[in-house]
Design a protein around this motif. Structure first.
Motif, mmCIF file in Angstrom:
data_model
loop_
_atom_site.group_PDB
_atom_site.id
_atom_site.type_symbol
_atom_site.label_atom_id
_atom_site.label_comp_id
_atom_site.label_asym_id
_atom_site.label_seq_id
_atom_site.Cartn_x
_atom_site.Cartn_y
_atom_site.Cartn_z
ATOM 1 N N VAL A 297 0.849 -1.195 0.000
ATOM 2 C CA VAL A 297 0.000 0.000 0.000
ATOM 3 C C VAL A 297 0.882 1.241 0.000
ATOM 4 O O VAL A 297 1.899 1.288 0.706
ATOM 5 N N TRP B 120 -13.642 4.848 4.512
ATOM 6 C CA TRP B 120 -14.117 3.790 3.622
ATOM 7 C C TRP B 120 -15.505 4.099 3.101
ATOM 8 O O TRP B 120 -15.905 3.635 2.036
ATOM 9 N N THR C 86 0.047 -3.972 -6.392
ATOM 10 C CA THR C 86 -0.604 -5.033 -7.153
ATOM 11 C C THR C 86 -1.592 -4.502 -8.170
ATOM 12 O O THR C 86 -2.233 -5.298 -8.862
ATOM 13 N N GLY C 87 -1.746 -3.188 -8.253
ATOM 14 C CA GLY C 87 -2.668 -2.595 -9.215
ATOM 15 C C GLY C 87 -4.051 -2.342 -8.688
ATOM 16 O O GLY C 87 -4.906 -1.806 -9.418
ATOM 17 N N ARG C 88 -4.348 -2.696 -7.444
ATOM 18 C CA ARG C 88 -5.671 -2.470 -6.891
ATOM 19 C C ARG C 88 -5.849 -1.008 -6.498
ATOM 20 O O ARG C 88 -4.910 -0.361 -6.037
ATOM 21 N N PRO C 89 -7.059 -0.456 -6.643
ATOM 22 C CA PRO C 89 -7.282 0.948 -6.278
ATOM 23 C C PRO C 89 -7.252 1.153 -4.770
ATOM 24 O O PRO C 89 -7.689 0.286 -4.000
ATOM 25 N N VAL C 90 -6.725 2.287 -4.360
ATOM 26 C CA VAL C 90 -6.651 2.666 -2.950
ATOM 27 C C VAL C 90 -7.265 4.060 -2.826
ATOM 28 O O VAL C 90 -6.854 4.992 -3.528
ATOM 29 N N ARG D 166 -3.183 3.603 -6.845
ATOM 30 C CA ARG D 166 -3.121 2.144 -6.938
ATOM 31 C C ARG D 166 -1.942 1.637 -6.119
ATOM 32 O O ARG D 166 -0.919 2.312 -6.010
ATOM 33 N N ASP D 167 -2.116 0.436 -5.562
ATOM 34 C CA ASP D 167 -1.039 -0.150 -4.787
ATOM 35 C C ASP D 167 -0.104 -0.929 -5.710
ATOM 36 O O ASP D 167 -0.221 -0.883 -6.937
#
Length: 521
Positions: A78, A91, A487-491, A484-485
């Motif tokens: 992250v 969140w 791994t490519g996931r959105p943050v 994005r972290d």
């Protein structure tokens, strides 16, 4: 009369010469003069007689531990900004609040409950006015008698530890490592990198993990815009003029840059080092082999029998030094590269007003909307302001005339300087009352989150350290950030960023006072 005529000799190009080989050869017609000139300039000392052709190094990589031991807050995955700047309950986006609220549309506990519906949401979400707010239901689930199991898969994940310091208006947190804890101190919001963390010197510095196997690499010359090229007839970039920087004493950094370019512009070399984000990378040993086959090693520094004692690290020069770690160590964060950001969710300006002798906190933007001087009703959940303490002697008889205040605005919140604070001088939040009305009433409490302290269950009076306030005032903004972290996931998180103002907000105001008057005969 004697007429003396001087003749000047100069070299000129021969435009009619079609042979380019003579120009590329760059012949010297007086080699003795050239040798003498080289001797005069010190070029025969052999300081730059060779170039590195091979680098062998061993590296250690110490991982930075996740915050609170939760793998969801792993700094190797992250971005550091999301871990440090994340707020509690960020969140809950509008979409999630609406979706979770729909789950309880038929629940009798929310039918007549107060404070669980959207009230005047900001555009373009004003169409959801009156709908159930999932975040409000989650925060009030105990009061409503709703179990966490009723939220199913829509229950929010655990929040990262709160790093925002409402007293000093900055971020402070700590990451654990096997070498030393890394402390993030006085982060004002925004990009984070190696300079954002310092090792906690109160803890002993442990040895890093086992080093990796020695790896051989090939060094390459450092290239940057405007750097002199090593080839004889290669032309530099015409769009970059290093000489255009004024090398005067008022610009010390440009003096160093110009000196670097013109004296050692082609003496810097780069070589790759295998590293991982979210680690402390340390070069344990280094060996350089030059073009003459001579090897210089960092392990030969203490060997007095070697004629060339190896590689000496500069003792008074460092570019990426992290306090508390070794000189050869570097902190590598996974940073949020060019995150997408929203319009300001909140914007609050602070400034010391010498006319009113208070610190004003002015709400400019609240809930993504620009606000004016009109506010709502006072919030019953806000903590009580400190009680007023009389400063004069009230033992004798006095007669006073009451003078109401003037110029009071609901979005201007005063902070009174308290010199008798236990820790340090601080500004304490107070309230105002509007006595210009027939029935005086207090002005509404602050709505901006940056003007609140404590938690929703246990609110506190907001206090600001006097040392945190700049002379020209401060500005605090809250914005949504999307990155994005690894791994490519959105943050997604909400960032608070502090800036310094040129001029503080101020207004002419007269408080309601009791002026002593002459006794009536």
């Amino acid at each position: 009369m004697v007429l003396r005529i001087d003749r000047y000799h100069r070299l000129e190009s021969r435009p009619g010469d079609r042979d380019l080989q003579n120009g590329f050869a760059a012949r010297v017609h007086d080699p003795l003069w050239l040798l003498a000139r080289q001797w005069q300039m010190g070029e025969h000392q052999g300081e730059n007689a060779s170039s590195p052709v091979r680098i062998d190094c061993t590296v250690t990589r110490t991982p930075i531990a996740p915050l609170a031991g939760d793998p969801a807050f792993d700094p190797t995955v992250v971005p550091a900004e999301a871990l440090v700047e994340s707020e509690l309950d960020d969140w809950w986006t509008i979409g999630r609040r609406v979706r979770v609220g729909e789950r309880f549309a038929a629940n009798p506990a929310t039918a007549e409950a107060k404070g669980v519906r959207f009230l005047d949401p900001p555009p373009p979400y004003d169409a959801f006015a009156g709908r159930l707010d999932g975040r409000a239901i989650w925060l009030g689930r105990e009061r409503l008698g709703i179990a966490e199991a009723a939220f199913g898969g829509d229950a929010p994940p655990a929040d990262s530890p709160q790093a925002w310091d409402s007293f000093r208006l900055n971020y402070n947190t700590q990451f654990d490592t096997a070498e030393r804890p890394l402390a993030v101190i006085d982060h004002h919001g925004g990009p984070m990198d190696w300079y954002s963390a310092d090792a906690a010197t109160e803890s002993p510095l442990a040895e890093p993990a086992a080093a990796t196997a020695m790896r051989a690499t090939i060094p390459m010359p450092l290239e940057y815009p405007g750097a002199p090229h090593s080839r004889f007839w290669e032309i530099e970039d015409a769009n970059v003029d290093i000489g255009g920087y004024p090398p005067d004493t008022a610009h010390f950094a440009t003096m160093l840059l110009v000196d670097l370019v013109y004296s050692h512009g082609d003496d810097w070399f780069l070589f790759p080092v295998a590293a991982k984000a979210g680690h402390i990378v340390t070069i344990r040993s280094l060996s350089v082999t030059d073009s003459f086959g001579k090897t210089y090693s960092s392990e030969d520094l203490d060997n007095a029998n070697i004629k060339y004692p190896g590689l000496h690290a500069p003792g008074d020069f460092s570019i990426f030094k992290c306090d508390g770690l070794k000189d050869e160590s570097l902190v590598l964060w996974p940073v949020a590269e060019s995150p997408l950001e929203s319009a300001p969710v909140e914007r609050v300006q602070f400034g010391v007003d010498e006319h009113s002798n208070v610190l004003w906190a002015l709400e400019r933007i609240v809930d993504t909307r620009e606000v004016n001087g009109v506010g709502g009703e006072p919030d019953d959940g806000h903590p009580q302001y400190p009680a007023a303490v009389p400063v004069s002697n009230l033992s004798g008889k006095r007669q006073y005339t009451y003078v109401p205040a003037a110029g009071v605005e609901s979005r201007w919140h005063p902070y009174i300087l308290d010199w008798k604070a236990e820790s340090e001088p601080a500004f304490t939040q107070w309230g105002l009352a509007d006595y210009s009305l027939q029935v005086p009433r207090p002005t509404p409490h602050p709505e901006a989150q940056v003007l609140k302290a404590g938690t929703a269950a246990a609110p506190q009076i907001h206090r600001i350290s006097a040392a945190a306030m700049a002379r020209g005032g401060l500005e605090l903004e809250r914005r949504w950030q999307l990155a994005r972290d690894m791994t490519g996931r959105p943050v997604l998180w909400v960032q608070r960023q502090r800036r310094v103002l040129r001029n503080p907000p101020a207004r002419t105001i007269r408080f309601d006072v009791m002026e002593e008057s002459e006794p009536v005969p």
